[in-house]
Design a protein around this motif. Structure first.
Motif, PDB file in Angstrom:
ATOM      1  N   MET A 112       0.822  -1.190   0.000  1.00 40.62           N
ATOM      2  CA  MET A 112       0.000   0.000   0.000  1.00 40.62           C
ATOM      3  C   MET A 112       0.873   1.264   0.000  1.00 40.62           C
ATOM      4  O   MET A 112       0.663   2.153  -0.803  1.00 40.62           O
ATOM      5  CB  MET A 112      -0.922  -0.040   1.221  1.00 40.62           C
ATOM      6  N   ILE A 113       1.835   1.333   0.895  1.00 40.33           N
ATOM      7  CA  ILE A 113       2.714   2.497   0.971  1.00 40.33           C
ATOM      8  C   ILE A 113       3.631   2.557  -0.249  1.00 40.33           C
ATOM      9  O   ILE A 113       3.958   3.642  -0.732  1.00 40.33           O
ATOM     10  CB  ILE A 113       3.535   2.484   2.286  1.00 40.33           C
ATOM     11  N   ASP A 114       4.025   1.392  -0.764  1.00 39.01           N
ATOM     12  CA  ASP A 114       4.873   1.356  -1.956  1.00 39.01           C
ATOM     13  C   ASP A 114       4.194   2.038  -3.134  1.00 39.01           C
ATOM     14  O   ASP A 114       4.830   2.778  -3.885  1.00 39.01           O
ATOM     15  CB  ASP A 114       5.230  -0.083  -2.340  1.00 39.01           C
ATOM     16  N   ARG A 115       2.888   1.800  -3.288  1.00 41.58           N
ATOM     17  CA  ARG A 115       2.141   2.443  -4.381  1.00 41.58           C
ATOM     18  C   ARG A 115       2.106   3.950  -4.205  1.00 41.58           C
ATOM     19  O   ARG A 115       2.257   4.704  -5.165  1.00 41.58           O
ATOM     20  CB  ARG A 115       0.723   1.896  -4.477  1.00 41.58           C
ATOM     21  N   LEU A 116       1.901   4.401  -2.976  1.00 40.88           N
ATOM     22  CA  LEU A 116       1.877   5.829  -2.694  1.00 40.88           C
ATOM     23  C   LEU A 116       3.229   6.456  -3.021  1.00 40.88           C
ATOM     24  O   LEU A 116       3.297   7.523  -3.634  1.00 40.88           O
ATOM     25  CB  LEU A 116       1.515   6.084  -1.226  1.00 40.88           C
ATOM     26  N   GLU A 117       4.284   5.778  -2.632  1.00 43.98           N
ATOM     27  CA  GLU A 117       5.628   6.293  -2.907  1.00 43.98           C
ATOM     28  C   GLU A 117       5.884   6.389  -4.406  1.00 43.98           C
ATOM     29  O   GLU A 117       6.443   7.380  -4.887  1.00 43.98           O
ATOM     30  CB  GLU A 117       6.680   5.395  -2.244  1.00 43.98           C
ATOM     31  N   LYS A 118       5.436   5.389  -5.163  1.00 43.86           N
ATOM     32  CA  LYS A 118       5.593   5.427  -6.624  1.00 43.86           C
ATOM     33  C   LYS A 118       4.799   6.570  -7.235  1.00 43.86           C
ATOM     34  O   LYS A 118       5.261   7.236  -8.158  1.00 43.86           O
ATOM     35  CB  LYS A 118       5.174   4.088  -7.246  1.00 43.86           C
ATOM     36  N   GLU A 119       3.592   6.805  -6.713  1.00 44.70           N
ATOM     37  CA  GLU A 119       2.764   7.916  -7.207  1.00 44.70           C
ATOM     38  C   GLU A 119       3.431   9.261  -6.918  1.00 44.70           C
ATOM     39  O   GLU A 119       3.425  10.158  -7.766  1.00 44.70           O
ATOM     40  CB  GLU A 119       1.367   7.879  -6.580  1.00 44.70           C
ATOM     41  N   VAL A 120       4.009   9.395  -5.735  1.00 47.13           N
ATOM     42  CA  VAL A 120       4.692  10.637  -5.373  1.00 47.13           C
ATOM     43  C   VAL A 120       5.905  10.845  -6.273  1.00 47.13           C
ATOM     44  O   VAL A 120       6.165  11.960  -6.747  1.00 47.13           O
ATOM     45  CB  VAL A 120       5.083  10.643  -3.874  1.00 47.13           C
ATOM     46  N   ASP A 121       6.644   9.780  -6.539  1.00 38.93           N
ATOM     47  CA  ASP A 121       7.798   9.873  -7.439  1.00 38.93           C
ATOM     48  C   ASP A 121       7.359  10.311  -8.836  1.00 38.93           C
ATOM     49  O   ASP A 121       8.007  11.142  -9.474  1.00 38.93           O
ATOM     50  CB  ASP A 121       8.543   8.541  -7.526  1.00 38.93           C
ATOM     51  N   MET A 122       6.248   9.749  -9.308  1.00 39.14           N
ATOM     52  CA  MET A 122       5.753  10.102 -10.634  1.00 39.14           C
ATOM     53  C   MET A 122       5.280  11.564 -10.657  1.00 39.14           C
ATOM     54  O   MET A 122       5.565  12.299 -11.599  1.00 39.14           O
ATOM     55  CB  MET A 122       4.616   9.167 -11.069  1.00 39.14           C
ATOM     56  N   LEU A 123       4.596  11.997  -9.610  1.00 43.24           N
ATOM     57  CA  LEU A 123       4.161  13.384  -9.513  1.00 43.24           C
ATOM     58  C   LEU A 123       5.366  14.318  -9.511  1.00 43.24           C
ATOM     59  O   LEU A 123       5.365  15.356 -10.175  1.00 43.24           O
ATOM     60  CB  LEU A 123       3.316  13.606  -8.258  1.00 43.24           C
ATOM     61  N   GLU A 124       6.407  13.934  -8.789  1.00 43.51           N
ATOM     62  CA  GLU A 124       7.630  14.736  -8.759  1.00 43.51           C
ATOM     63  C   GLU A 124       8.205  14.889 -10.165  1.00 43.51           C
ATOM     64  O   GLU A 124       8.610  15.976 -10.576  1.00 43.51           O
ATOM     65  CB  GLU A 124       8.654  14.091  -7.825  1.00 43.51           C
ATOM     66  N   ARG A 125       8.210  13.798 -10.932  1.00 44.52           N
ATOM     67  CA  ARG A 125       8.708  13.851 -12.306  1.00 44.52           C
ATOM     68  C   ARG A 125       7.834  14.758 -13.164  1.00 44.52           C
ATOM     69  O   ARG A 125       8.341  15.590 -13.909  1.00 44.52           O
ATOM     70  CB  ARG A 125       8.777  12.448 -12.919  1.00 44.52           C
ATOM     71  N   HIS A 126       6.518  14.614 -13.060  1.00 50.13           N
ATOM     72  CA  HIS A 126       5.610  15.461 -13.836  1.00 50.13           C
ATOM     73  C   HIS A 126       5.859  16.939 -13.528  1.00 50.13           C
ATOM     74  O   HIS A 126       5.912  17.770 -14.441  1.00 50.13           O
ATOM     75  CB  HIS A 126       4.150  15.131 -13.526  1.00 50.13           C
ATOM     76  N   LEU A 127       6.025  17.255 -12.246  1.00 47.19           N
ATOM     77  CA  LEU A 127       6.244  18.650 -11.865  1.00 47.19           C
ATOM     78  C   LEU A 127       7.603  19.154 -12.326  1.00 47.19           C
ATOM     79  O   LEU A 127       7.741  20.317 -12.705  1.00 47.19           O
ATOM     80  CB  LEU A 127       6.079  18.816 -10.353  1.00 47.19           C
ATOM     81  N   GLN A 128       8.606  18.283 -12.317  1.00 50.18           N
ATOM     82  CA  GLN A 128       9.922  18.682 -12.809  1.00 50.18           C
ATOM     83  C   GLN A 128       9.859  18.970 -14.307  1.00 50.18           C
ATOM     84  O   GLN A 128      10.431  19.949 -14.785  1.00 50.18           O
ATOM     85  CB  GLN A 128      10.959  17.594 -12.515  1.00 50.18           C
ATOM     86  N   VAL A 129       9.134  18.138 -15.050  1.00 55.09           N
ATOM     87  CA  VAL A 129       8.967  18.360 -16.493  1.00 55.09           C
ATOM     88  C   VAL A 129       8.197  19.657 -16.724  1.00 55.09           C
ATOM     89  O   VAL A 129       8.569  20.467 -17.577  1.00 55.09           O
ATOM     90  CB  VAL A 129       8.277  17.147 -17.160  1.00 55.09           C
ATOM     91  N   LEU A 130       7.138  19.888 -15.949  1.00 52.40           N
ATOM     92  CA  LEU A 130       6.371  21.128 -16.089  1.00 52.40           C
ATOM     93  C   LEU A 130       7.256  22.336 -15.819  1.00 52.40           C
ATOM     94  O   LEU A 130       7.210  23.328 -16.554  1.00 52.40           O
ATOM     95  CB  LEU A 130       5.169  21.127 -15.139  1.00 52.40           C
ATOM     96  N   LYS A 131       8.073  22.265 -14.785  1.00 52.05           N
ATOM     97  CA  LYS A 131       8.971  23.375 -14.453  1.00 52.05           C
ATOM     98  C   LYS A 131       9.934  23.662 -15.609  1.00 52.05           C
ATOM     99  O   LYS A 131      10.180  24.821 -15.942  1.00 52.05           O
ATOM    100  CB  LYS A 131       9.757  23.054 -13.177  1.00 52.05           C
ATOM    101  N   MET A 132      10.431  22.609 -16.233  1.00 52.75           N
ATOM    102  CA  MET A 132      11.332  22.797 -17.378  1.00 52.75           C
ATOM    103  C   MET A 132      10.617  23.478 -18.536  1.00 52.75           C
ATOM    104  O   MET A 132      11.197  24.324 -19.209  1.00 52.75           O
ATOM    105  CB  MET A 132      11.920  21.462 -17.822  1.00 52.75           C
ATOM    106  N   VAL A 133       9.362  23.102 -18.771  1.00 50.06           N
ATOM    107  CA  VAL A 133       8.592  23.736 -19.844  1.00 50.06           C
ATOM    108  C   VAL A 133       8.404  25.216 -19.516  1.00 50.06           C
ATOM    109  O   VAL A 133       8.610  26.079 -20.375  1.00 50.06           O
ATOM    110  CB  VAL A 133       7.230  23.037 -20.060  1.00 50.06           C
ATOM    111  N   ILE A 134       8.038  25.513 -18.282  1.00 50.78           N
ATOM    112  CA  ILE A 134       7.822  26.905 -17.870  1.00 50.78           C
ATOM    113  C   ILE A 134       9.091  27.726 -18.068  1.00 50.78           C
ATOM    114  O   ILE A 134       9.038  28.846 -18.582  1.00 50.78           O
ATOM    115  CB  ILE A 134       7.353  26.971 -16.399  1.00 50.78           C
ATOM    116  N   GLU A 135      10.218  27.182 -17.675  1.00 53.96           N
ATOM    117  CA  GLU A 135      11.478  27.930 -17.709  1.00 53.96           C
ATOM    118  C   GLU A 135      12.143  27.965 -19.078  1.00 53.96           C
ATOM    119  O   GLU A 135      12.965  28.847 -19.330  1.00 53.96           O
ATOM    120  CB  GLU A 135      12.450  27.344 -16.679  1.00 53.96           C
TER     121      GLU A 135
END
Length: 101
Positions: free
Chosen positions: A1-24
């Motif tokens: 259960m926690i492993d799935r949450l951690e994977k989701e957080v990692d994926m969200l972090e990647r999405h936000l990093q990609v978004l930040k790169m697009v913005i900048e």
């Protein structure tokens, strides 16, 4: 259960990093993002697709660009993340038990 949450957080972090790169750096392409982040092309492509589905970026001939929705999302992001953090903090079991003893 926690492993799935951690994977989701990692994926969200990647999405936000990609978004930040697009913005900048807009417009920016997959190859440049992959080279700068170290993420494989397919993961960057997936993040771009998710961001596009959320109407946060838009494709162009030169690469990904922001949309009218991007600024609103970014301005609300910190507050939403704080709410989630508070909710997660309230779910801690071990810490509450120690505080009660």
């Amino acid at each position: 259960m926690i492993d799935r949450l951690e994977k989701e957080v990692d994926m969200l972090e990647r999405h936000l990093q990609v978004l930040k790169m697009v913005i900048e750096n807009e417009p920016i392409g997959i190859v440049k993002m992959s080279n700068e982040t170290g993420y494989p092309h397919h993961k960057v492509r997936y993040s771009l697709r998710v961001l596009e589905e959320e109407n946060l970026i838009s494709p162009s001939n030169q690469g990904a660009i922001t949309t009218d929705r991007t600024e609103e999302f970014v301005s609300e992001l910190d507050e939403k993340l704080s709410e989630i953090t508070n909710k997660l903090d309230s779910m801690k079991i071990g810490e509450k038990a120690e505080a009660e003893n």
